[in-house]
Design a protein around this motif. Structure first.
Motif, PDB file in Angstrom:
ATOM      1  N   HIS A  10       0.830  -1.205   0.000  1.00 19.90           N
ATOM      2  CA  HIS A  10       0.000   0.000   0.000  1.00 19.90           C
ATOM      3  C   HIS A  10       0.857   1.244   0.000  1.00 19.90           C
ATOM      4  N   ASN A  12       2.766   3.643   3.354  1.00 16.57           N
ATOM      5  CA  ASN A  12       2.053   3.640   4.640  1.00 16.57           C
ATOM      6  C   ASN A  12       3.042   3.629   5.790  1.00 16.57           C
ATOM      7  N   HIS A  54      -3.147   1.825  12.661  1.00 16.26           N
ATOM      8  CA  HIS A  54      -2.632   1.218  11.419  1.00 16.26           C
ATOM      9  C   HIS A  54      -3.152  -0.227  11.334  1.00 16.26           C
ATOM     10  N   GLY A  55      -2.277  -1.199  11.279  1.00 17.42           N
ATOM     11  CA  GLY A  55      -2.739  -2.580  11.093  1.00 17.42           C
ATOM     12  C   GLY A  55      -3.489  -3.143  12.281  1.00 17.42           C
ATOM     13  N   ALA A  88      -5.872  -1.958  13.618  1.00 14.70           N
ATOM     14  CA  ALA A  88      -7.283  -1.551  13.544  1.00 14.70           C
ATOM     15  C   ALA A  88      -8.201  -2.734  13.276  1.00 14.70           C
ATOM     16  N   ALA A 139     -18.257   8.654  18.106  1.00 16.71           N
ATOM     17  CA  ALA A 139     -17.085   8.806  17.232  1.00 16.71           C
ATOM     18  C   ALA A 139     -16.882  10.261  16.819  1.00 16.71           C
ATOM     19  N   LYS A 185     -15.863  15.323  20.200  1.00 17.08           N
ATOM     20  CA  LYS A 185     -14.464  15.727  20.342  1.00 17.08           C
ATOM     21  C   LYS A 185     -13.934  15.475  21.746  1.00 17.08           C
ATOM     22  N   ARG A 195     -12.990   6.267  18.340  1.00 16.94           N
ATOM     23  CA  ARG A 195     -13.069   6.398  16.886  1.00 16.94           C
ATOM     24  C   ARG A 195     -13.699   5.138  16.321  1.00 16.94           C
ATOM     25  N   GLY A 218     -11.492   0.902  11.712  1.00 19.00           N
ATOM     26  CA  GLY A 218     -11.775   0.381  10.381  1.00 19.00           C
ATOM     27  C   GLY A 218     -12.410   1.414   9.472  1.00 19.00           C
ATOM     28  N   ARG A 237      -5.844   7.932   5.427  1.00 19.33           N
ATOM     29  CA  ARG A 237      -5.046   9.098   5.060  1.00 19.33           C
ATOM     30  C   ARG A 237      -5.134   9.378   3.568  1.00 19.33           C
ATOM     31  N   ASN A 247     -12.321   1.133   5.662  1.00 17.11           N
ATOM     32  CA  ASN A 247     -11.026   0.831   5.060  1.00 17.11           C
ATOM     33  C   ASN A 247     -10.783  -0.676   5.112  1.00 17.11           C
ATOM     34  N   VAL A 248      -9.595  -1.085   4.778  1.00 11.39           N
ATOM     35  CA  VAL A 248      -9.286  -2.509   4.627  1.00 11.39           C
ATOM     36  C   VAL A 248      -9.573  -3.287   5.916  1.00 11.39           C
ATOM     37  N   ASP A 249      -9.531  -2.576   7.049  1.00  7.85           N
ATOM     38  CA  ASP A 249      -9.667  -3.282   8.337  1.00  7.85           C
ATOM     39  C   ASP A 249     -11.109  -3.456   8.792  1.00  7.85           C
ATOM     40  N   ARG A 302       1.338  -8.215   4.338  1.00  3.45           N
ATOM     41  CA  ARG A 302       2.149  -7.027   3.979  1.00  3.45           C
ATOM     42  C   ARG A 302       3.633  -7.323   3.776  1.00  3.45           C
TER      43      ARG A 302
END
Ligand code: SDX
Length: 423
Positions: free
Chosen positions: A229, A232, A264-265, A267, A292, A295, A300, A303, A307, A361-363, A388
């Motif tokens: 990817h 990253n 990152h991974g 997640a 989520a 503030k 969050r 997944g 960025r 995302n991917v996760d 990866r």
């Protein structure tokens, strides 16, 4: 369009060369900036800063495009397996039959790991996180590979590359079996790469395991979509560590440690734990979508967001479709898949997420497939590392082959106390 950008700094005017890539992306070359002006650029998190030029993977975040060496991820996912993908990332071309068989058999032949590394894995408490185990085990493995330590010797790098792709599934499976209190099952040279991994993970104490082709296909797909990817966090870490001429094993361990982070991974593991939390809270999806965006709450949607992708992550689309197919084939209802889909629906209709272009995302869906296969949640990020690995290896090699290769050493703007003396 001009091939330079003009920068005015006080009385000075500087022309910056513009680098244009094969997909017409433009980069301002600031390599002469500090020498000419004494000033540097600042870009917290490198949101706008390119670290290199690369010919491996192309992303278009606005259009949700991902290509490995020019091939669309959708095409690779449909027509290739993970071994093909490893070869493609490392060599820039898909293998012919002879190249593929030689590459594949060389890897399978090296999947066994030294007994000393097995003993190290067994020395961890069974409560240890497998990401801690695999990072230590890779370093331990390197101490058995003294003839693969020179980062500037092409033959040693080739051996280390093959050795890492071969050993990581075994180390991963053993880290799981140790924490599950099970004995280790040796790799079987008669089996394929993914088949060996699944057998070493799930075989009974006699080494018996009935391979389910649906699981093999789903595992291949997940490894493929995780394979690379571009720059990253973890891949940039592998490049950074490698730029100091650290050996390949040490560089990969740096990538594993960076990937572990829940931003990152990590997640994928955090996402399933989040979905379980929502399930235990009466499936109150709306409550967590609201949390989520509060503030004052550091919660969050794991997944979600990316960025680069400001459109749907093409990998999430592929994985979501595979979830439907696999759960249907297995006649499985995973309540977390239902919750994930309703969470996605609510979030993508909420202006907070729409305004910030936050998509799955991917996760987000990968954990559903891992669960269907029977992978424990603590192993999800280990599986991300397995996928990866070829990307990390390819980028490390590209970094060393770059004519401009030098140690990565960013600058800073100092904001601390000015000179003073101890009284
Ligand atoms: C991976 O880089 C890669 O390519 C990574 C990866 C790969 O294949 O290597 O694709 C793999 O790491 C995928 C991402 C996995 N991480 C997560 O799912 C964790 C949850 N997502 C985030 O924390 C976040 O979206 C990141 C880390 C992925 C991206 O962070 P950025 O680009 O630094 O964005 P940001 O944190 O500055 O967020 C911008 C805004 C902020 O709101 P405002 O300050 O503008 O009001 O969006 C909000 C953030 O609060 N936001 C989220 C959110 N993600 C961003 N709000 C709620 N939930 C989220 N998930």
């Amino acid at each position: 369009m001009s091939d330079t950008a003009k920068l005015t700094l006080g009385e000075q005017e500087l022309e910056l060369p513009i680098i244009v890539g094969s997909e017409q992306e433009r980069g301002l070359d600031i390599s002469k900036l500090r020498g000419a002006t004494g000033a540097i650029t600042l870009d917290e998190g490198f949101v706008n800063t390119g670290s290199t030029q690369s010919g491996i993977t192309f992303l278009n975040g606005e259009q949700g495009i991902l290509r490995y060496c020019g091939y669309a991820i959708e095409d690779i996912a449909e027509k290739c397996d993970f071994i093909d993908t490893c070869y493609l990332l490392l060599h820039g071309e898909l293998p012919n039959e002879q190249q593929r068989e030689s590459f594949r058999s060389g890897i399978i032949a090296e999947m066994a790991i030294p007994s000393g590394v097995q003993d190290l894995i067994r020395s961890f408490p069974t409560s240890a996180h497998p990401m801690a185990i695999i990072s230590a085990a890779i370093q331990a493995l390197s101490t058995h590979r003294a003839d693969q330590m020179d980062p500037l010797d092409a033959d040693q790098v080739a051996s280390a590359t093959q050795g890492l792709i071969a050993a990581l599934p075994t180390i991963a499976a053993y880290s799981h079996r140790h924490t599950a209190g099970q004995t280790f099952i040796a790799p079987n040279p008669e089996l394929g790469y993914v088949e060996n991994f699944l057998t070493m993970m799930f075989a009974d104490e006699n080494g018996e395991y009935e391979i389910d082709q649906d699981f093999v296909d789903a595992m291949n797909l997940l490894l493929i979509v995780h394979a690379d990817h571009e720059q990253n966090c973890s891949t940039s870490t592998v490049r950074m560590v490698g730029s100091a001429n650290s050996n390949l094993y040490a560089s990969i361990v740096g990538g594993i440690c960076a990937l572990w982070g829940p931003l990152h991974g990590g997640a994928n593991e955090a996402c399933v734990k989040m979905l379980k939390m929502i399930a235990d809270d009466n499936n109150d999806v709306a409550k967590y979508v609201a949390k989520a965006q509060d503030k004052d709450d550091n919660f969050r949607l794991m997944g979600f967001g990316h960025r680069v992708y400001k459109n749907y992550d093409p990998r999430a689309k592929i994985i979501k479709k595979a979830c439907d197919v696999l759960l249907e084939k297995l006649d499985l209802d995973d309540p977390l898949f239902e919750i994930a889909q309703s969470l996605e629906k609510v979030a993508l209709e909420d202006s907070y997420f729409v305004d910030r272009k936050l998509y799955p995302n991917v996760d987000f869906y990968s954990g559903v497939i891992y669960r269907a296969i029977g992978i424990p949640v603590e192993m999800f990020t280990v599986l991300f590392s397995l996928g990866r690995l070829p990307g990390w290896l390819a980028h490390w090699q590209e970094m060393h082959a770059s004519p401009g290769k030098r140690i990565c050493r960013p600058r800073q703007v100092y904001t601390g106390p000015t000179a003073r003396e101890i009284q």
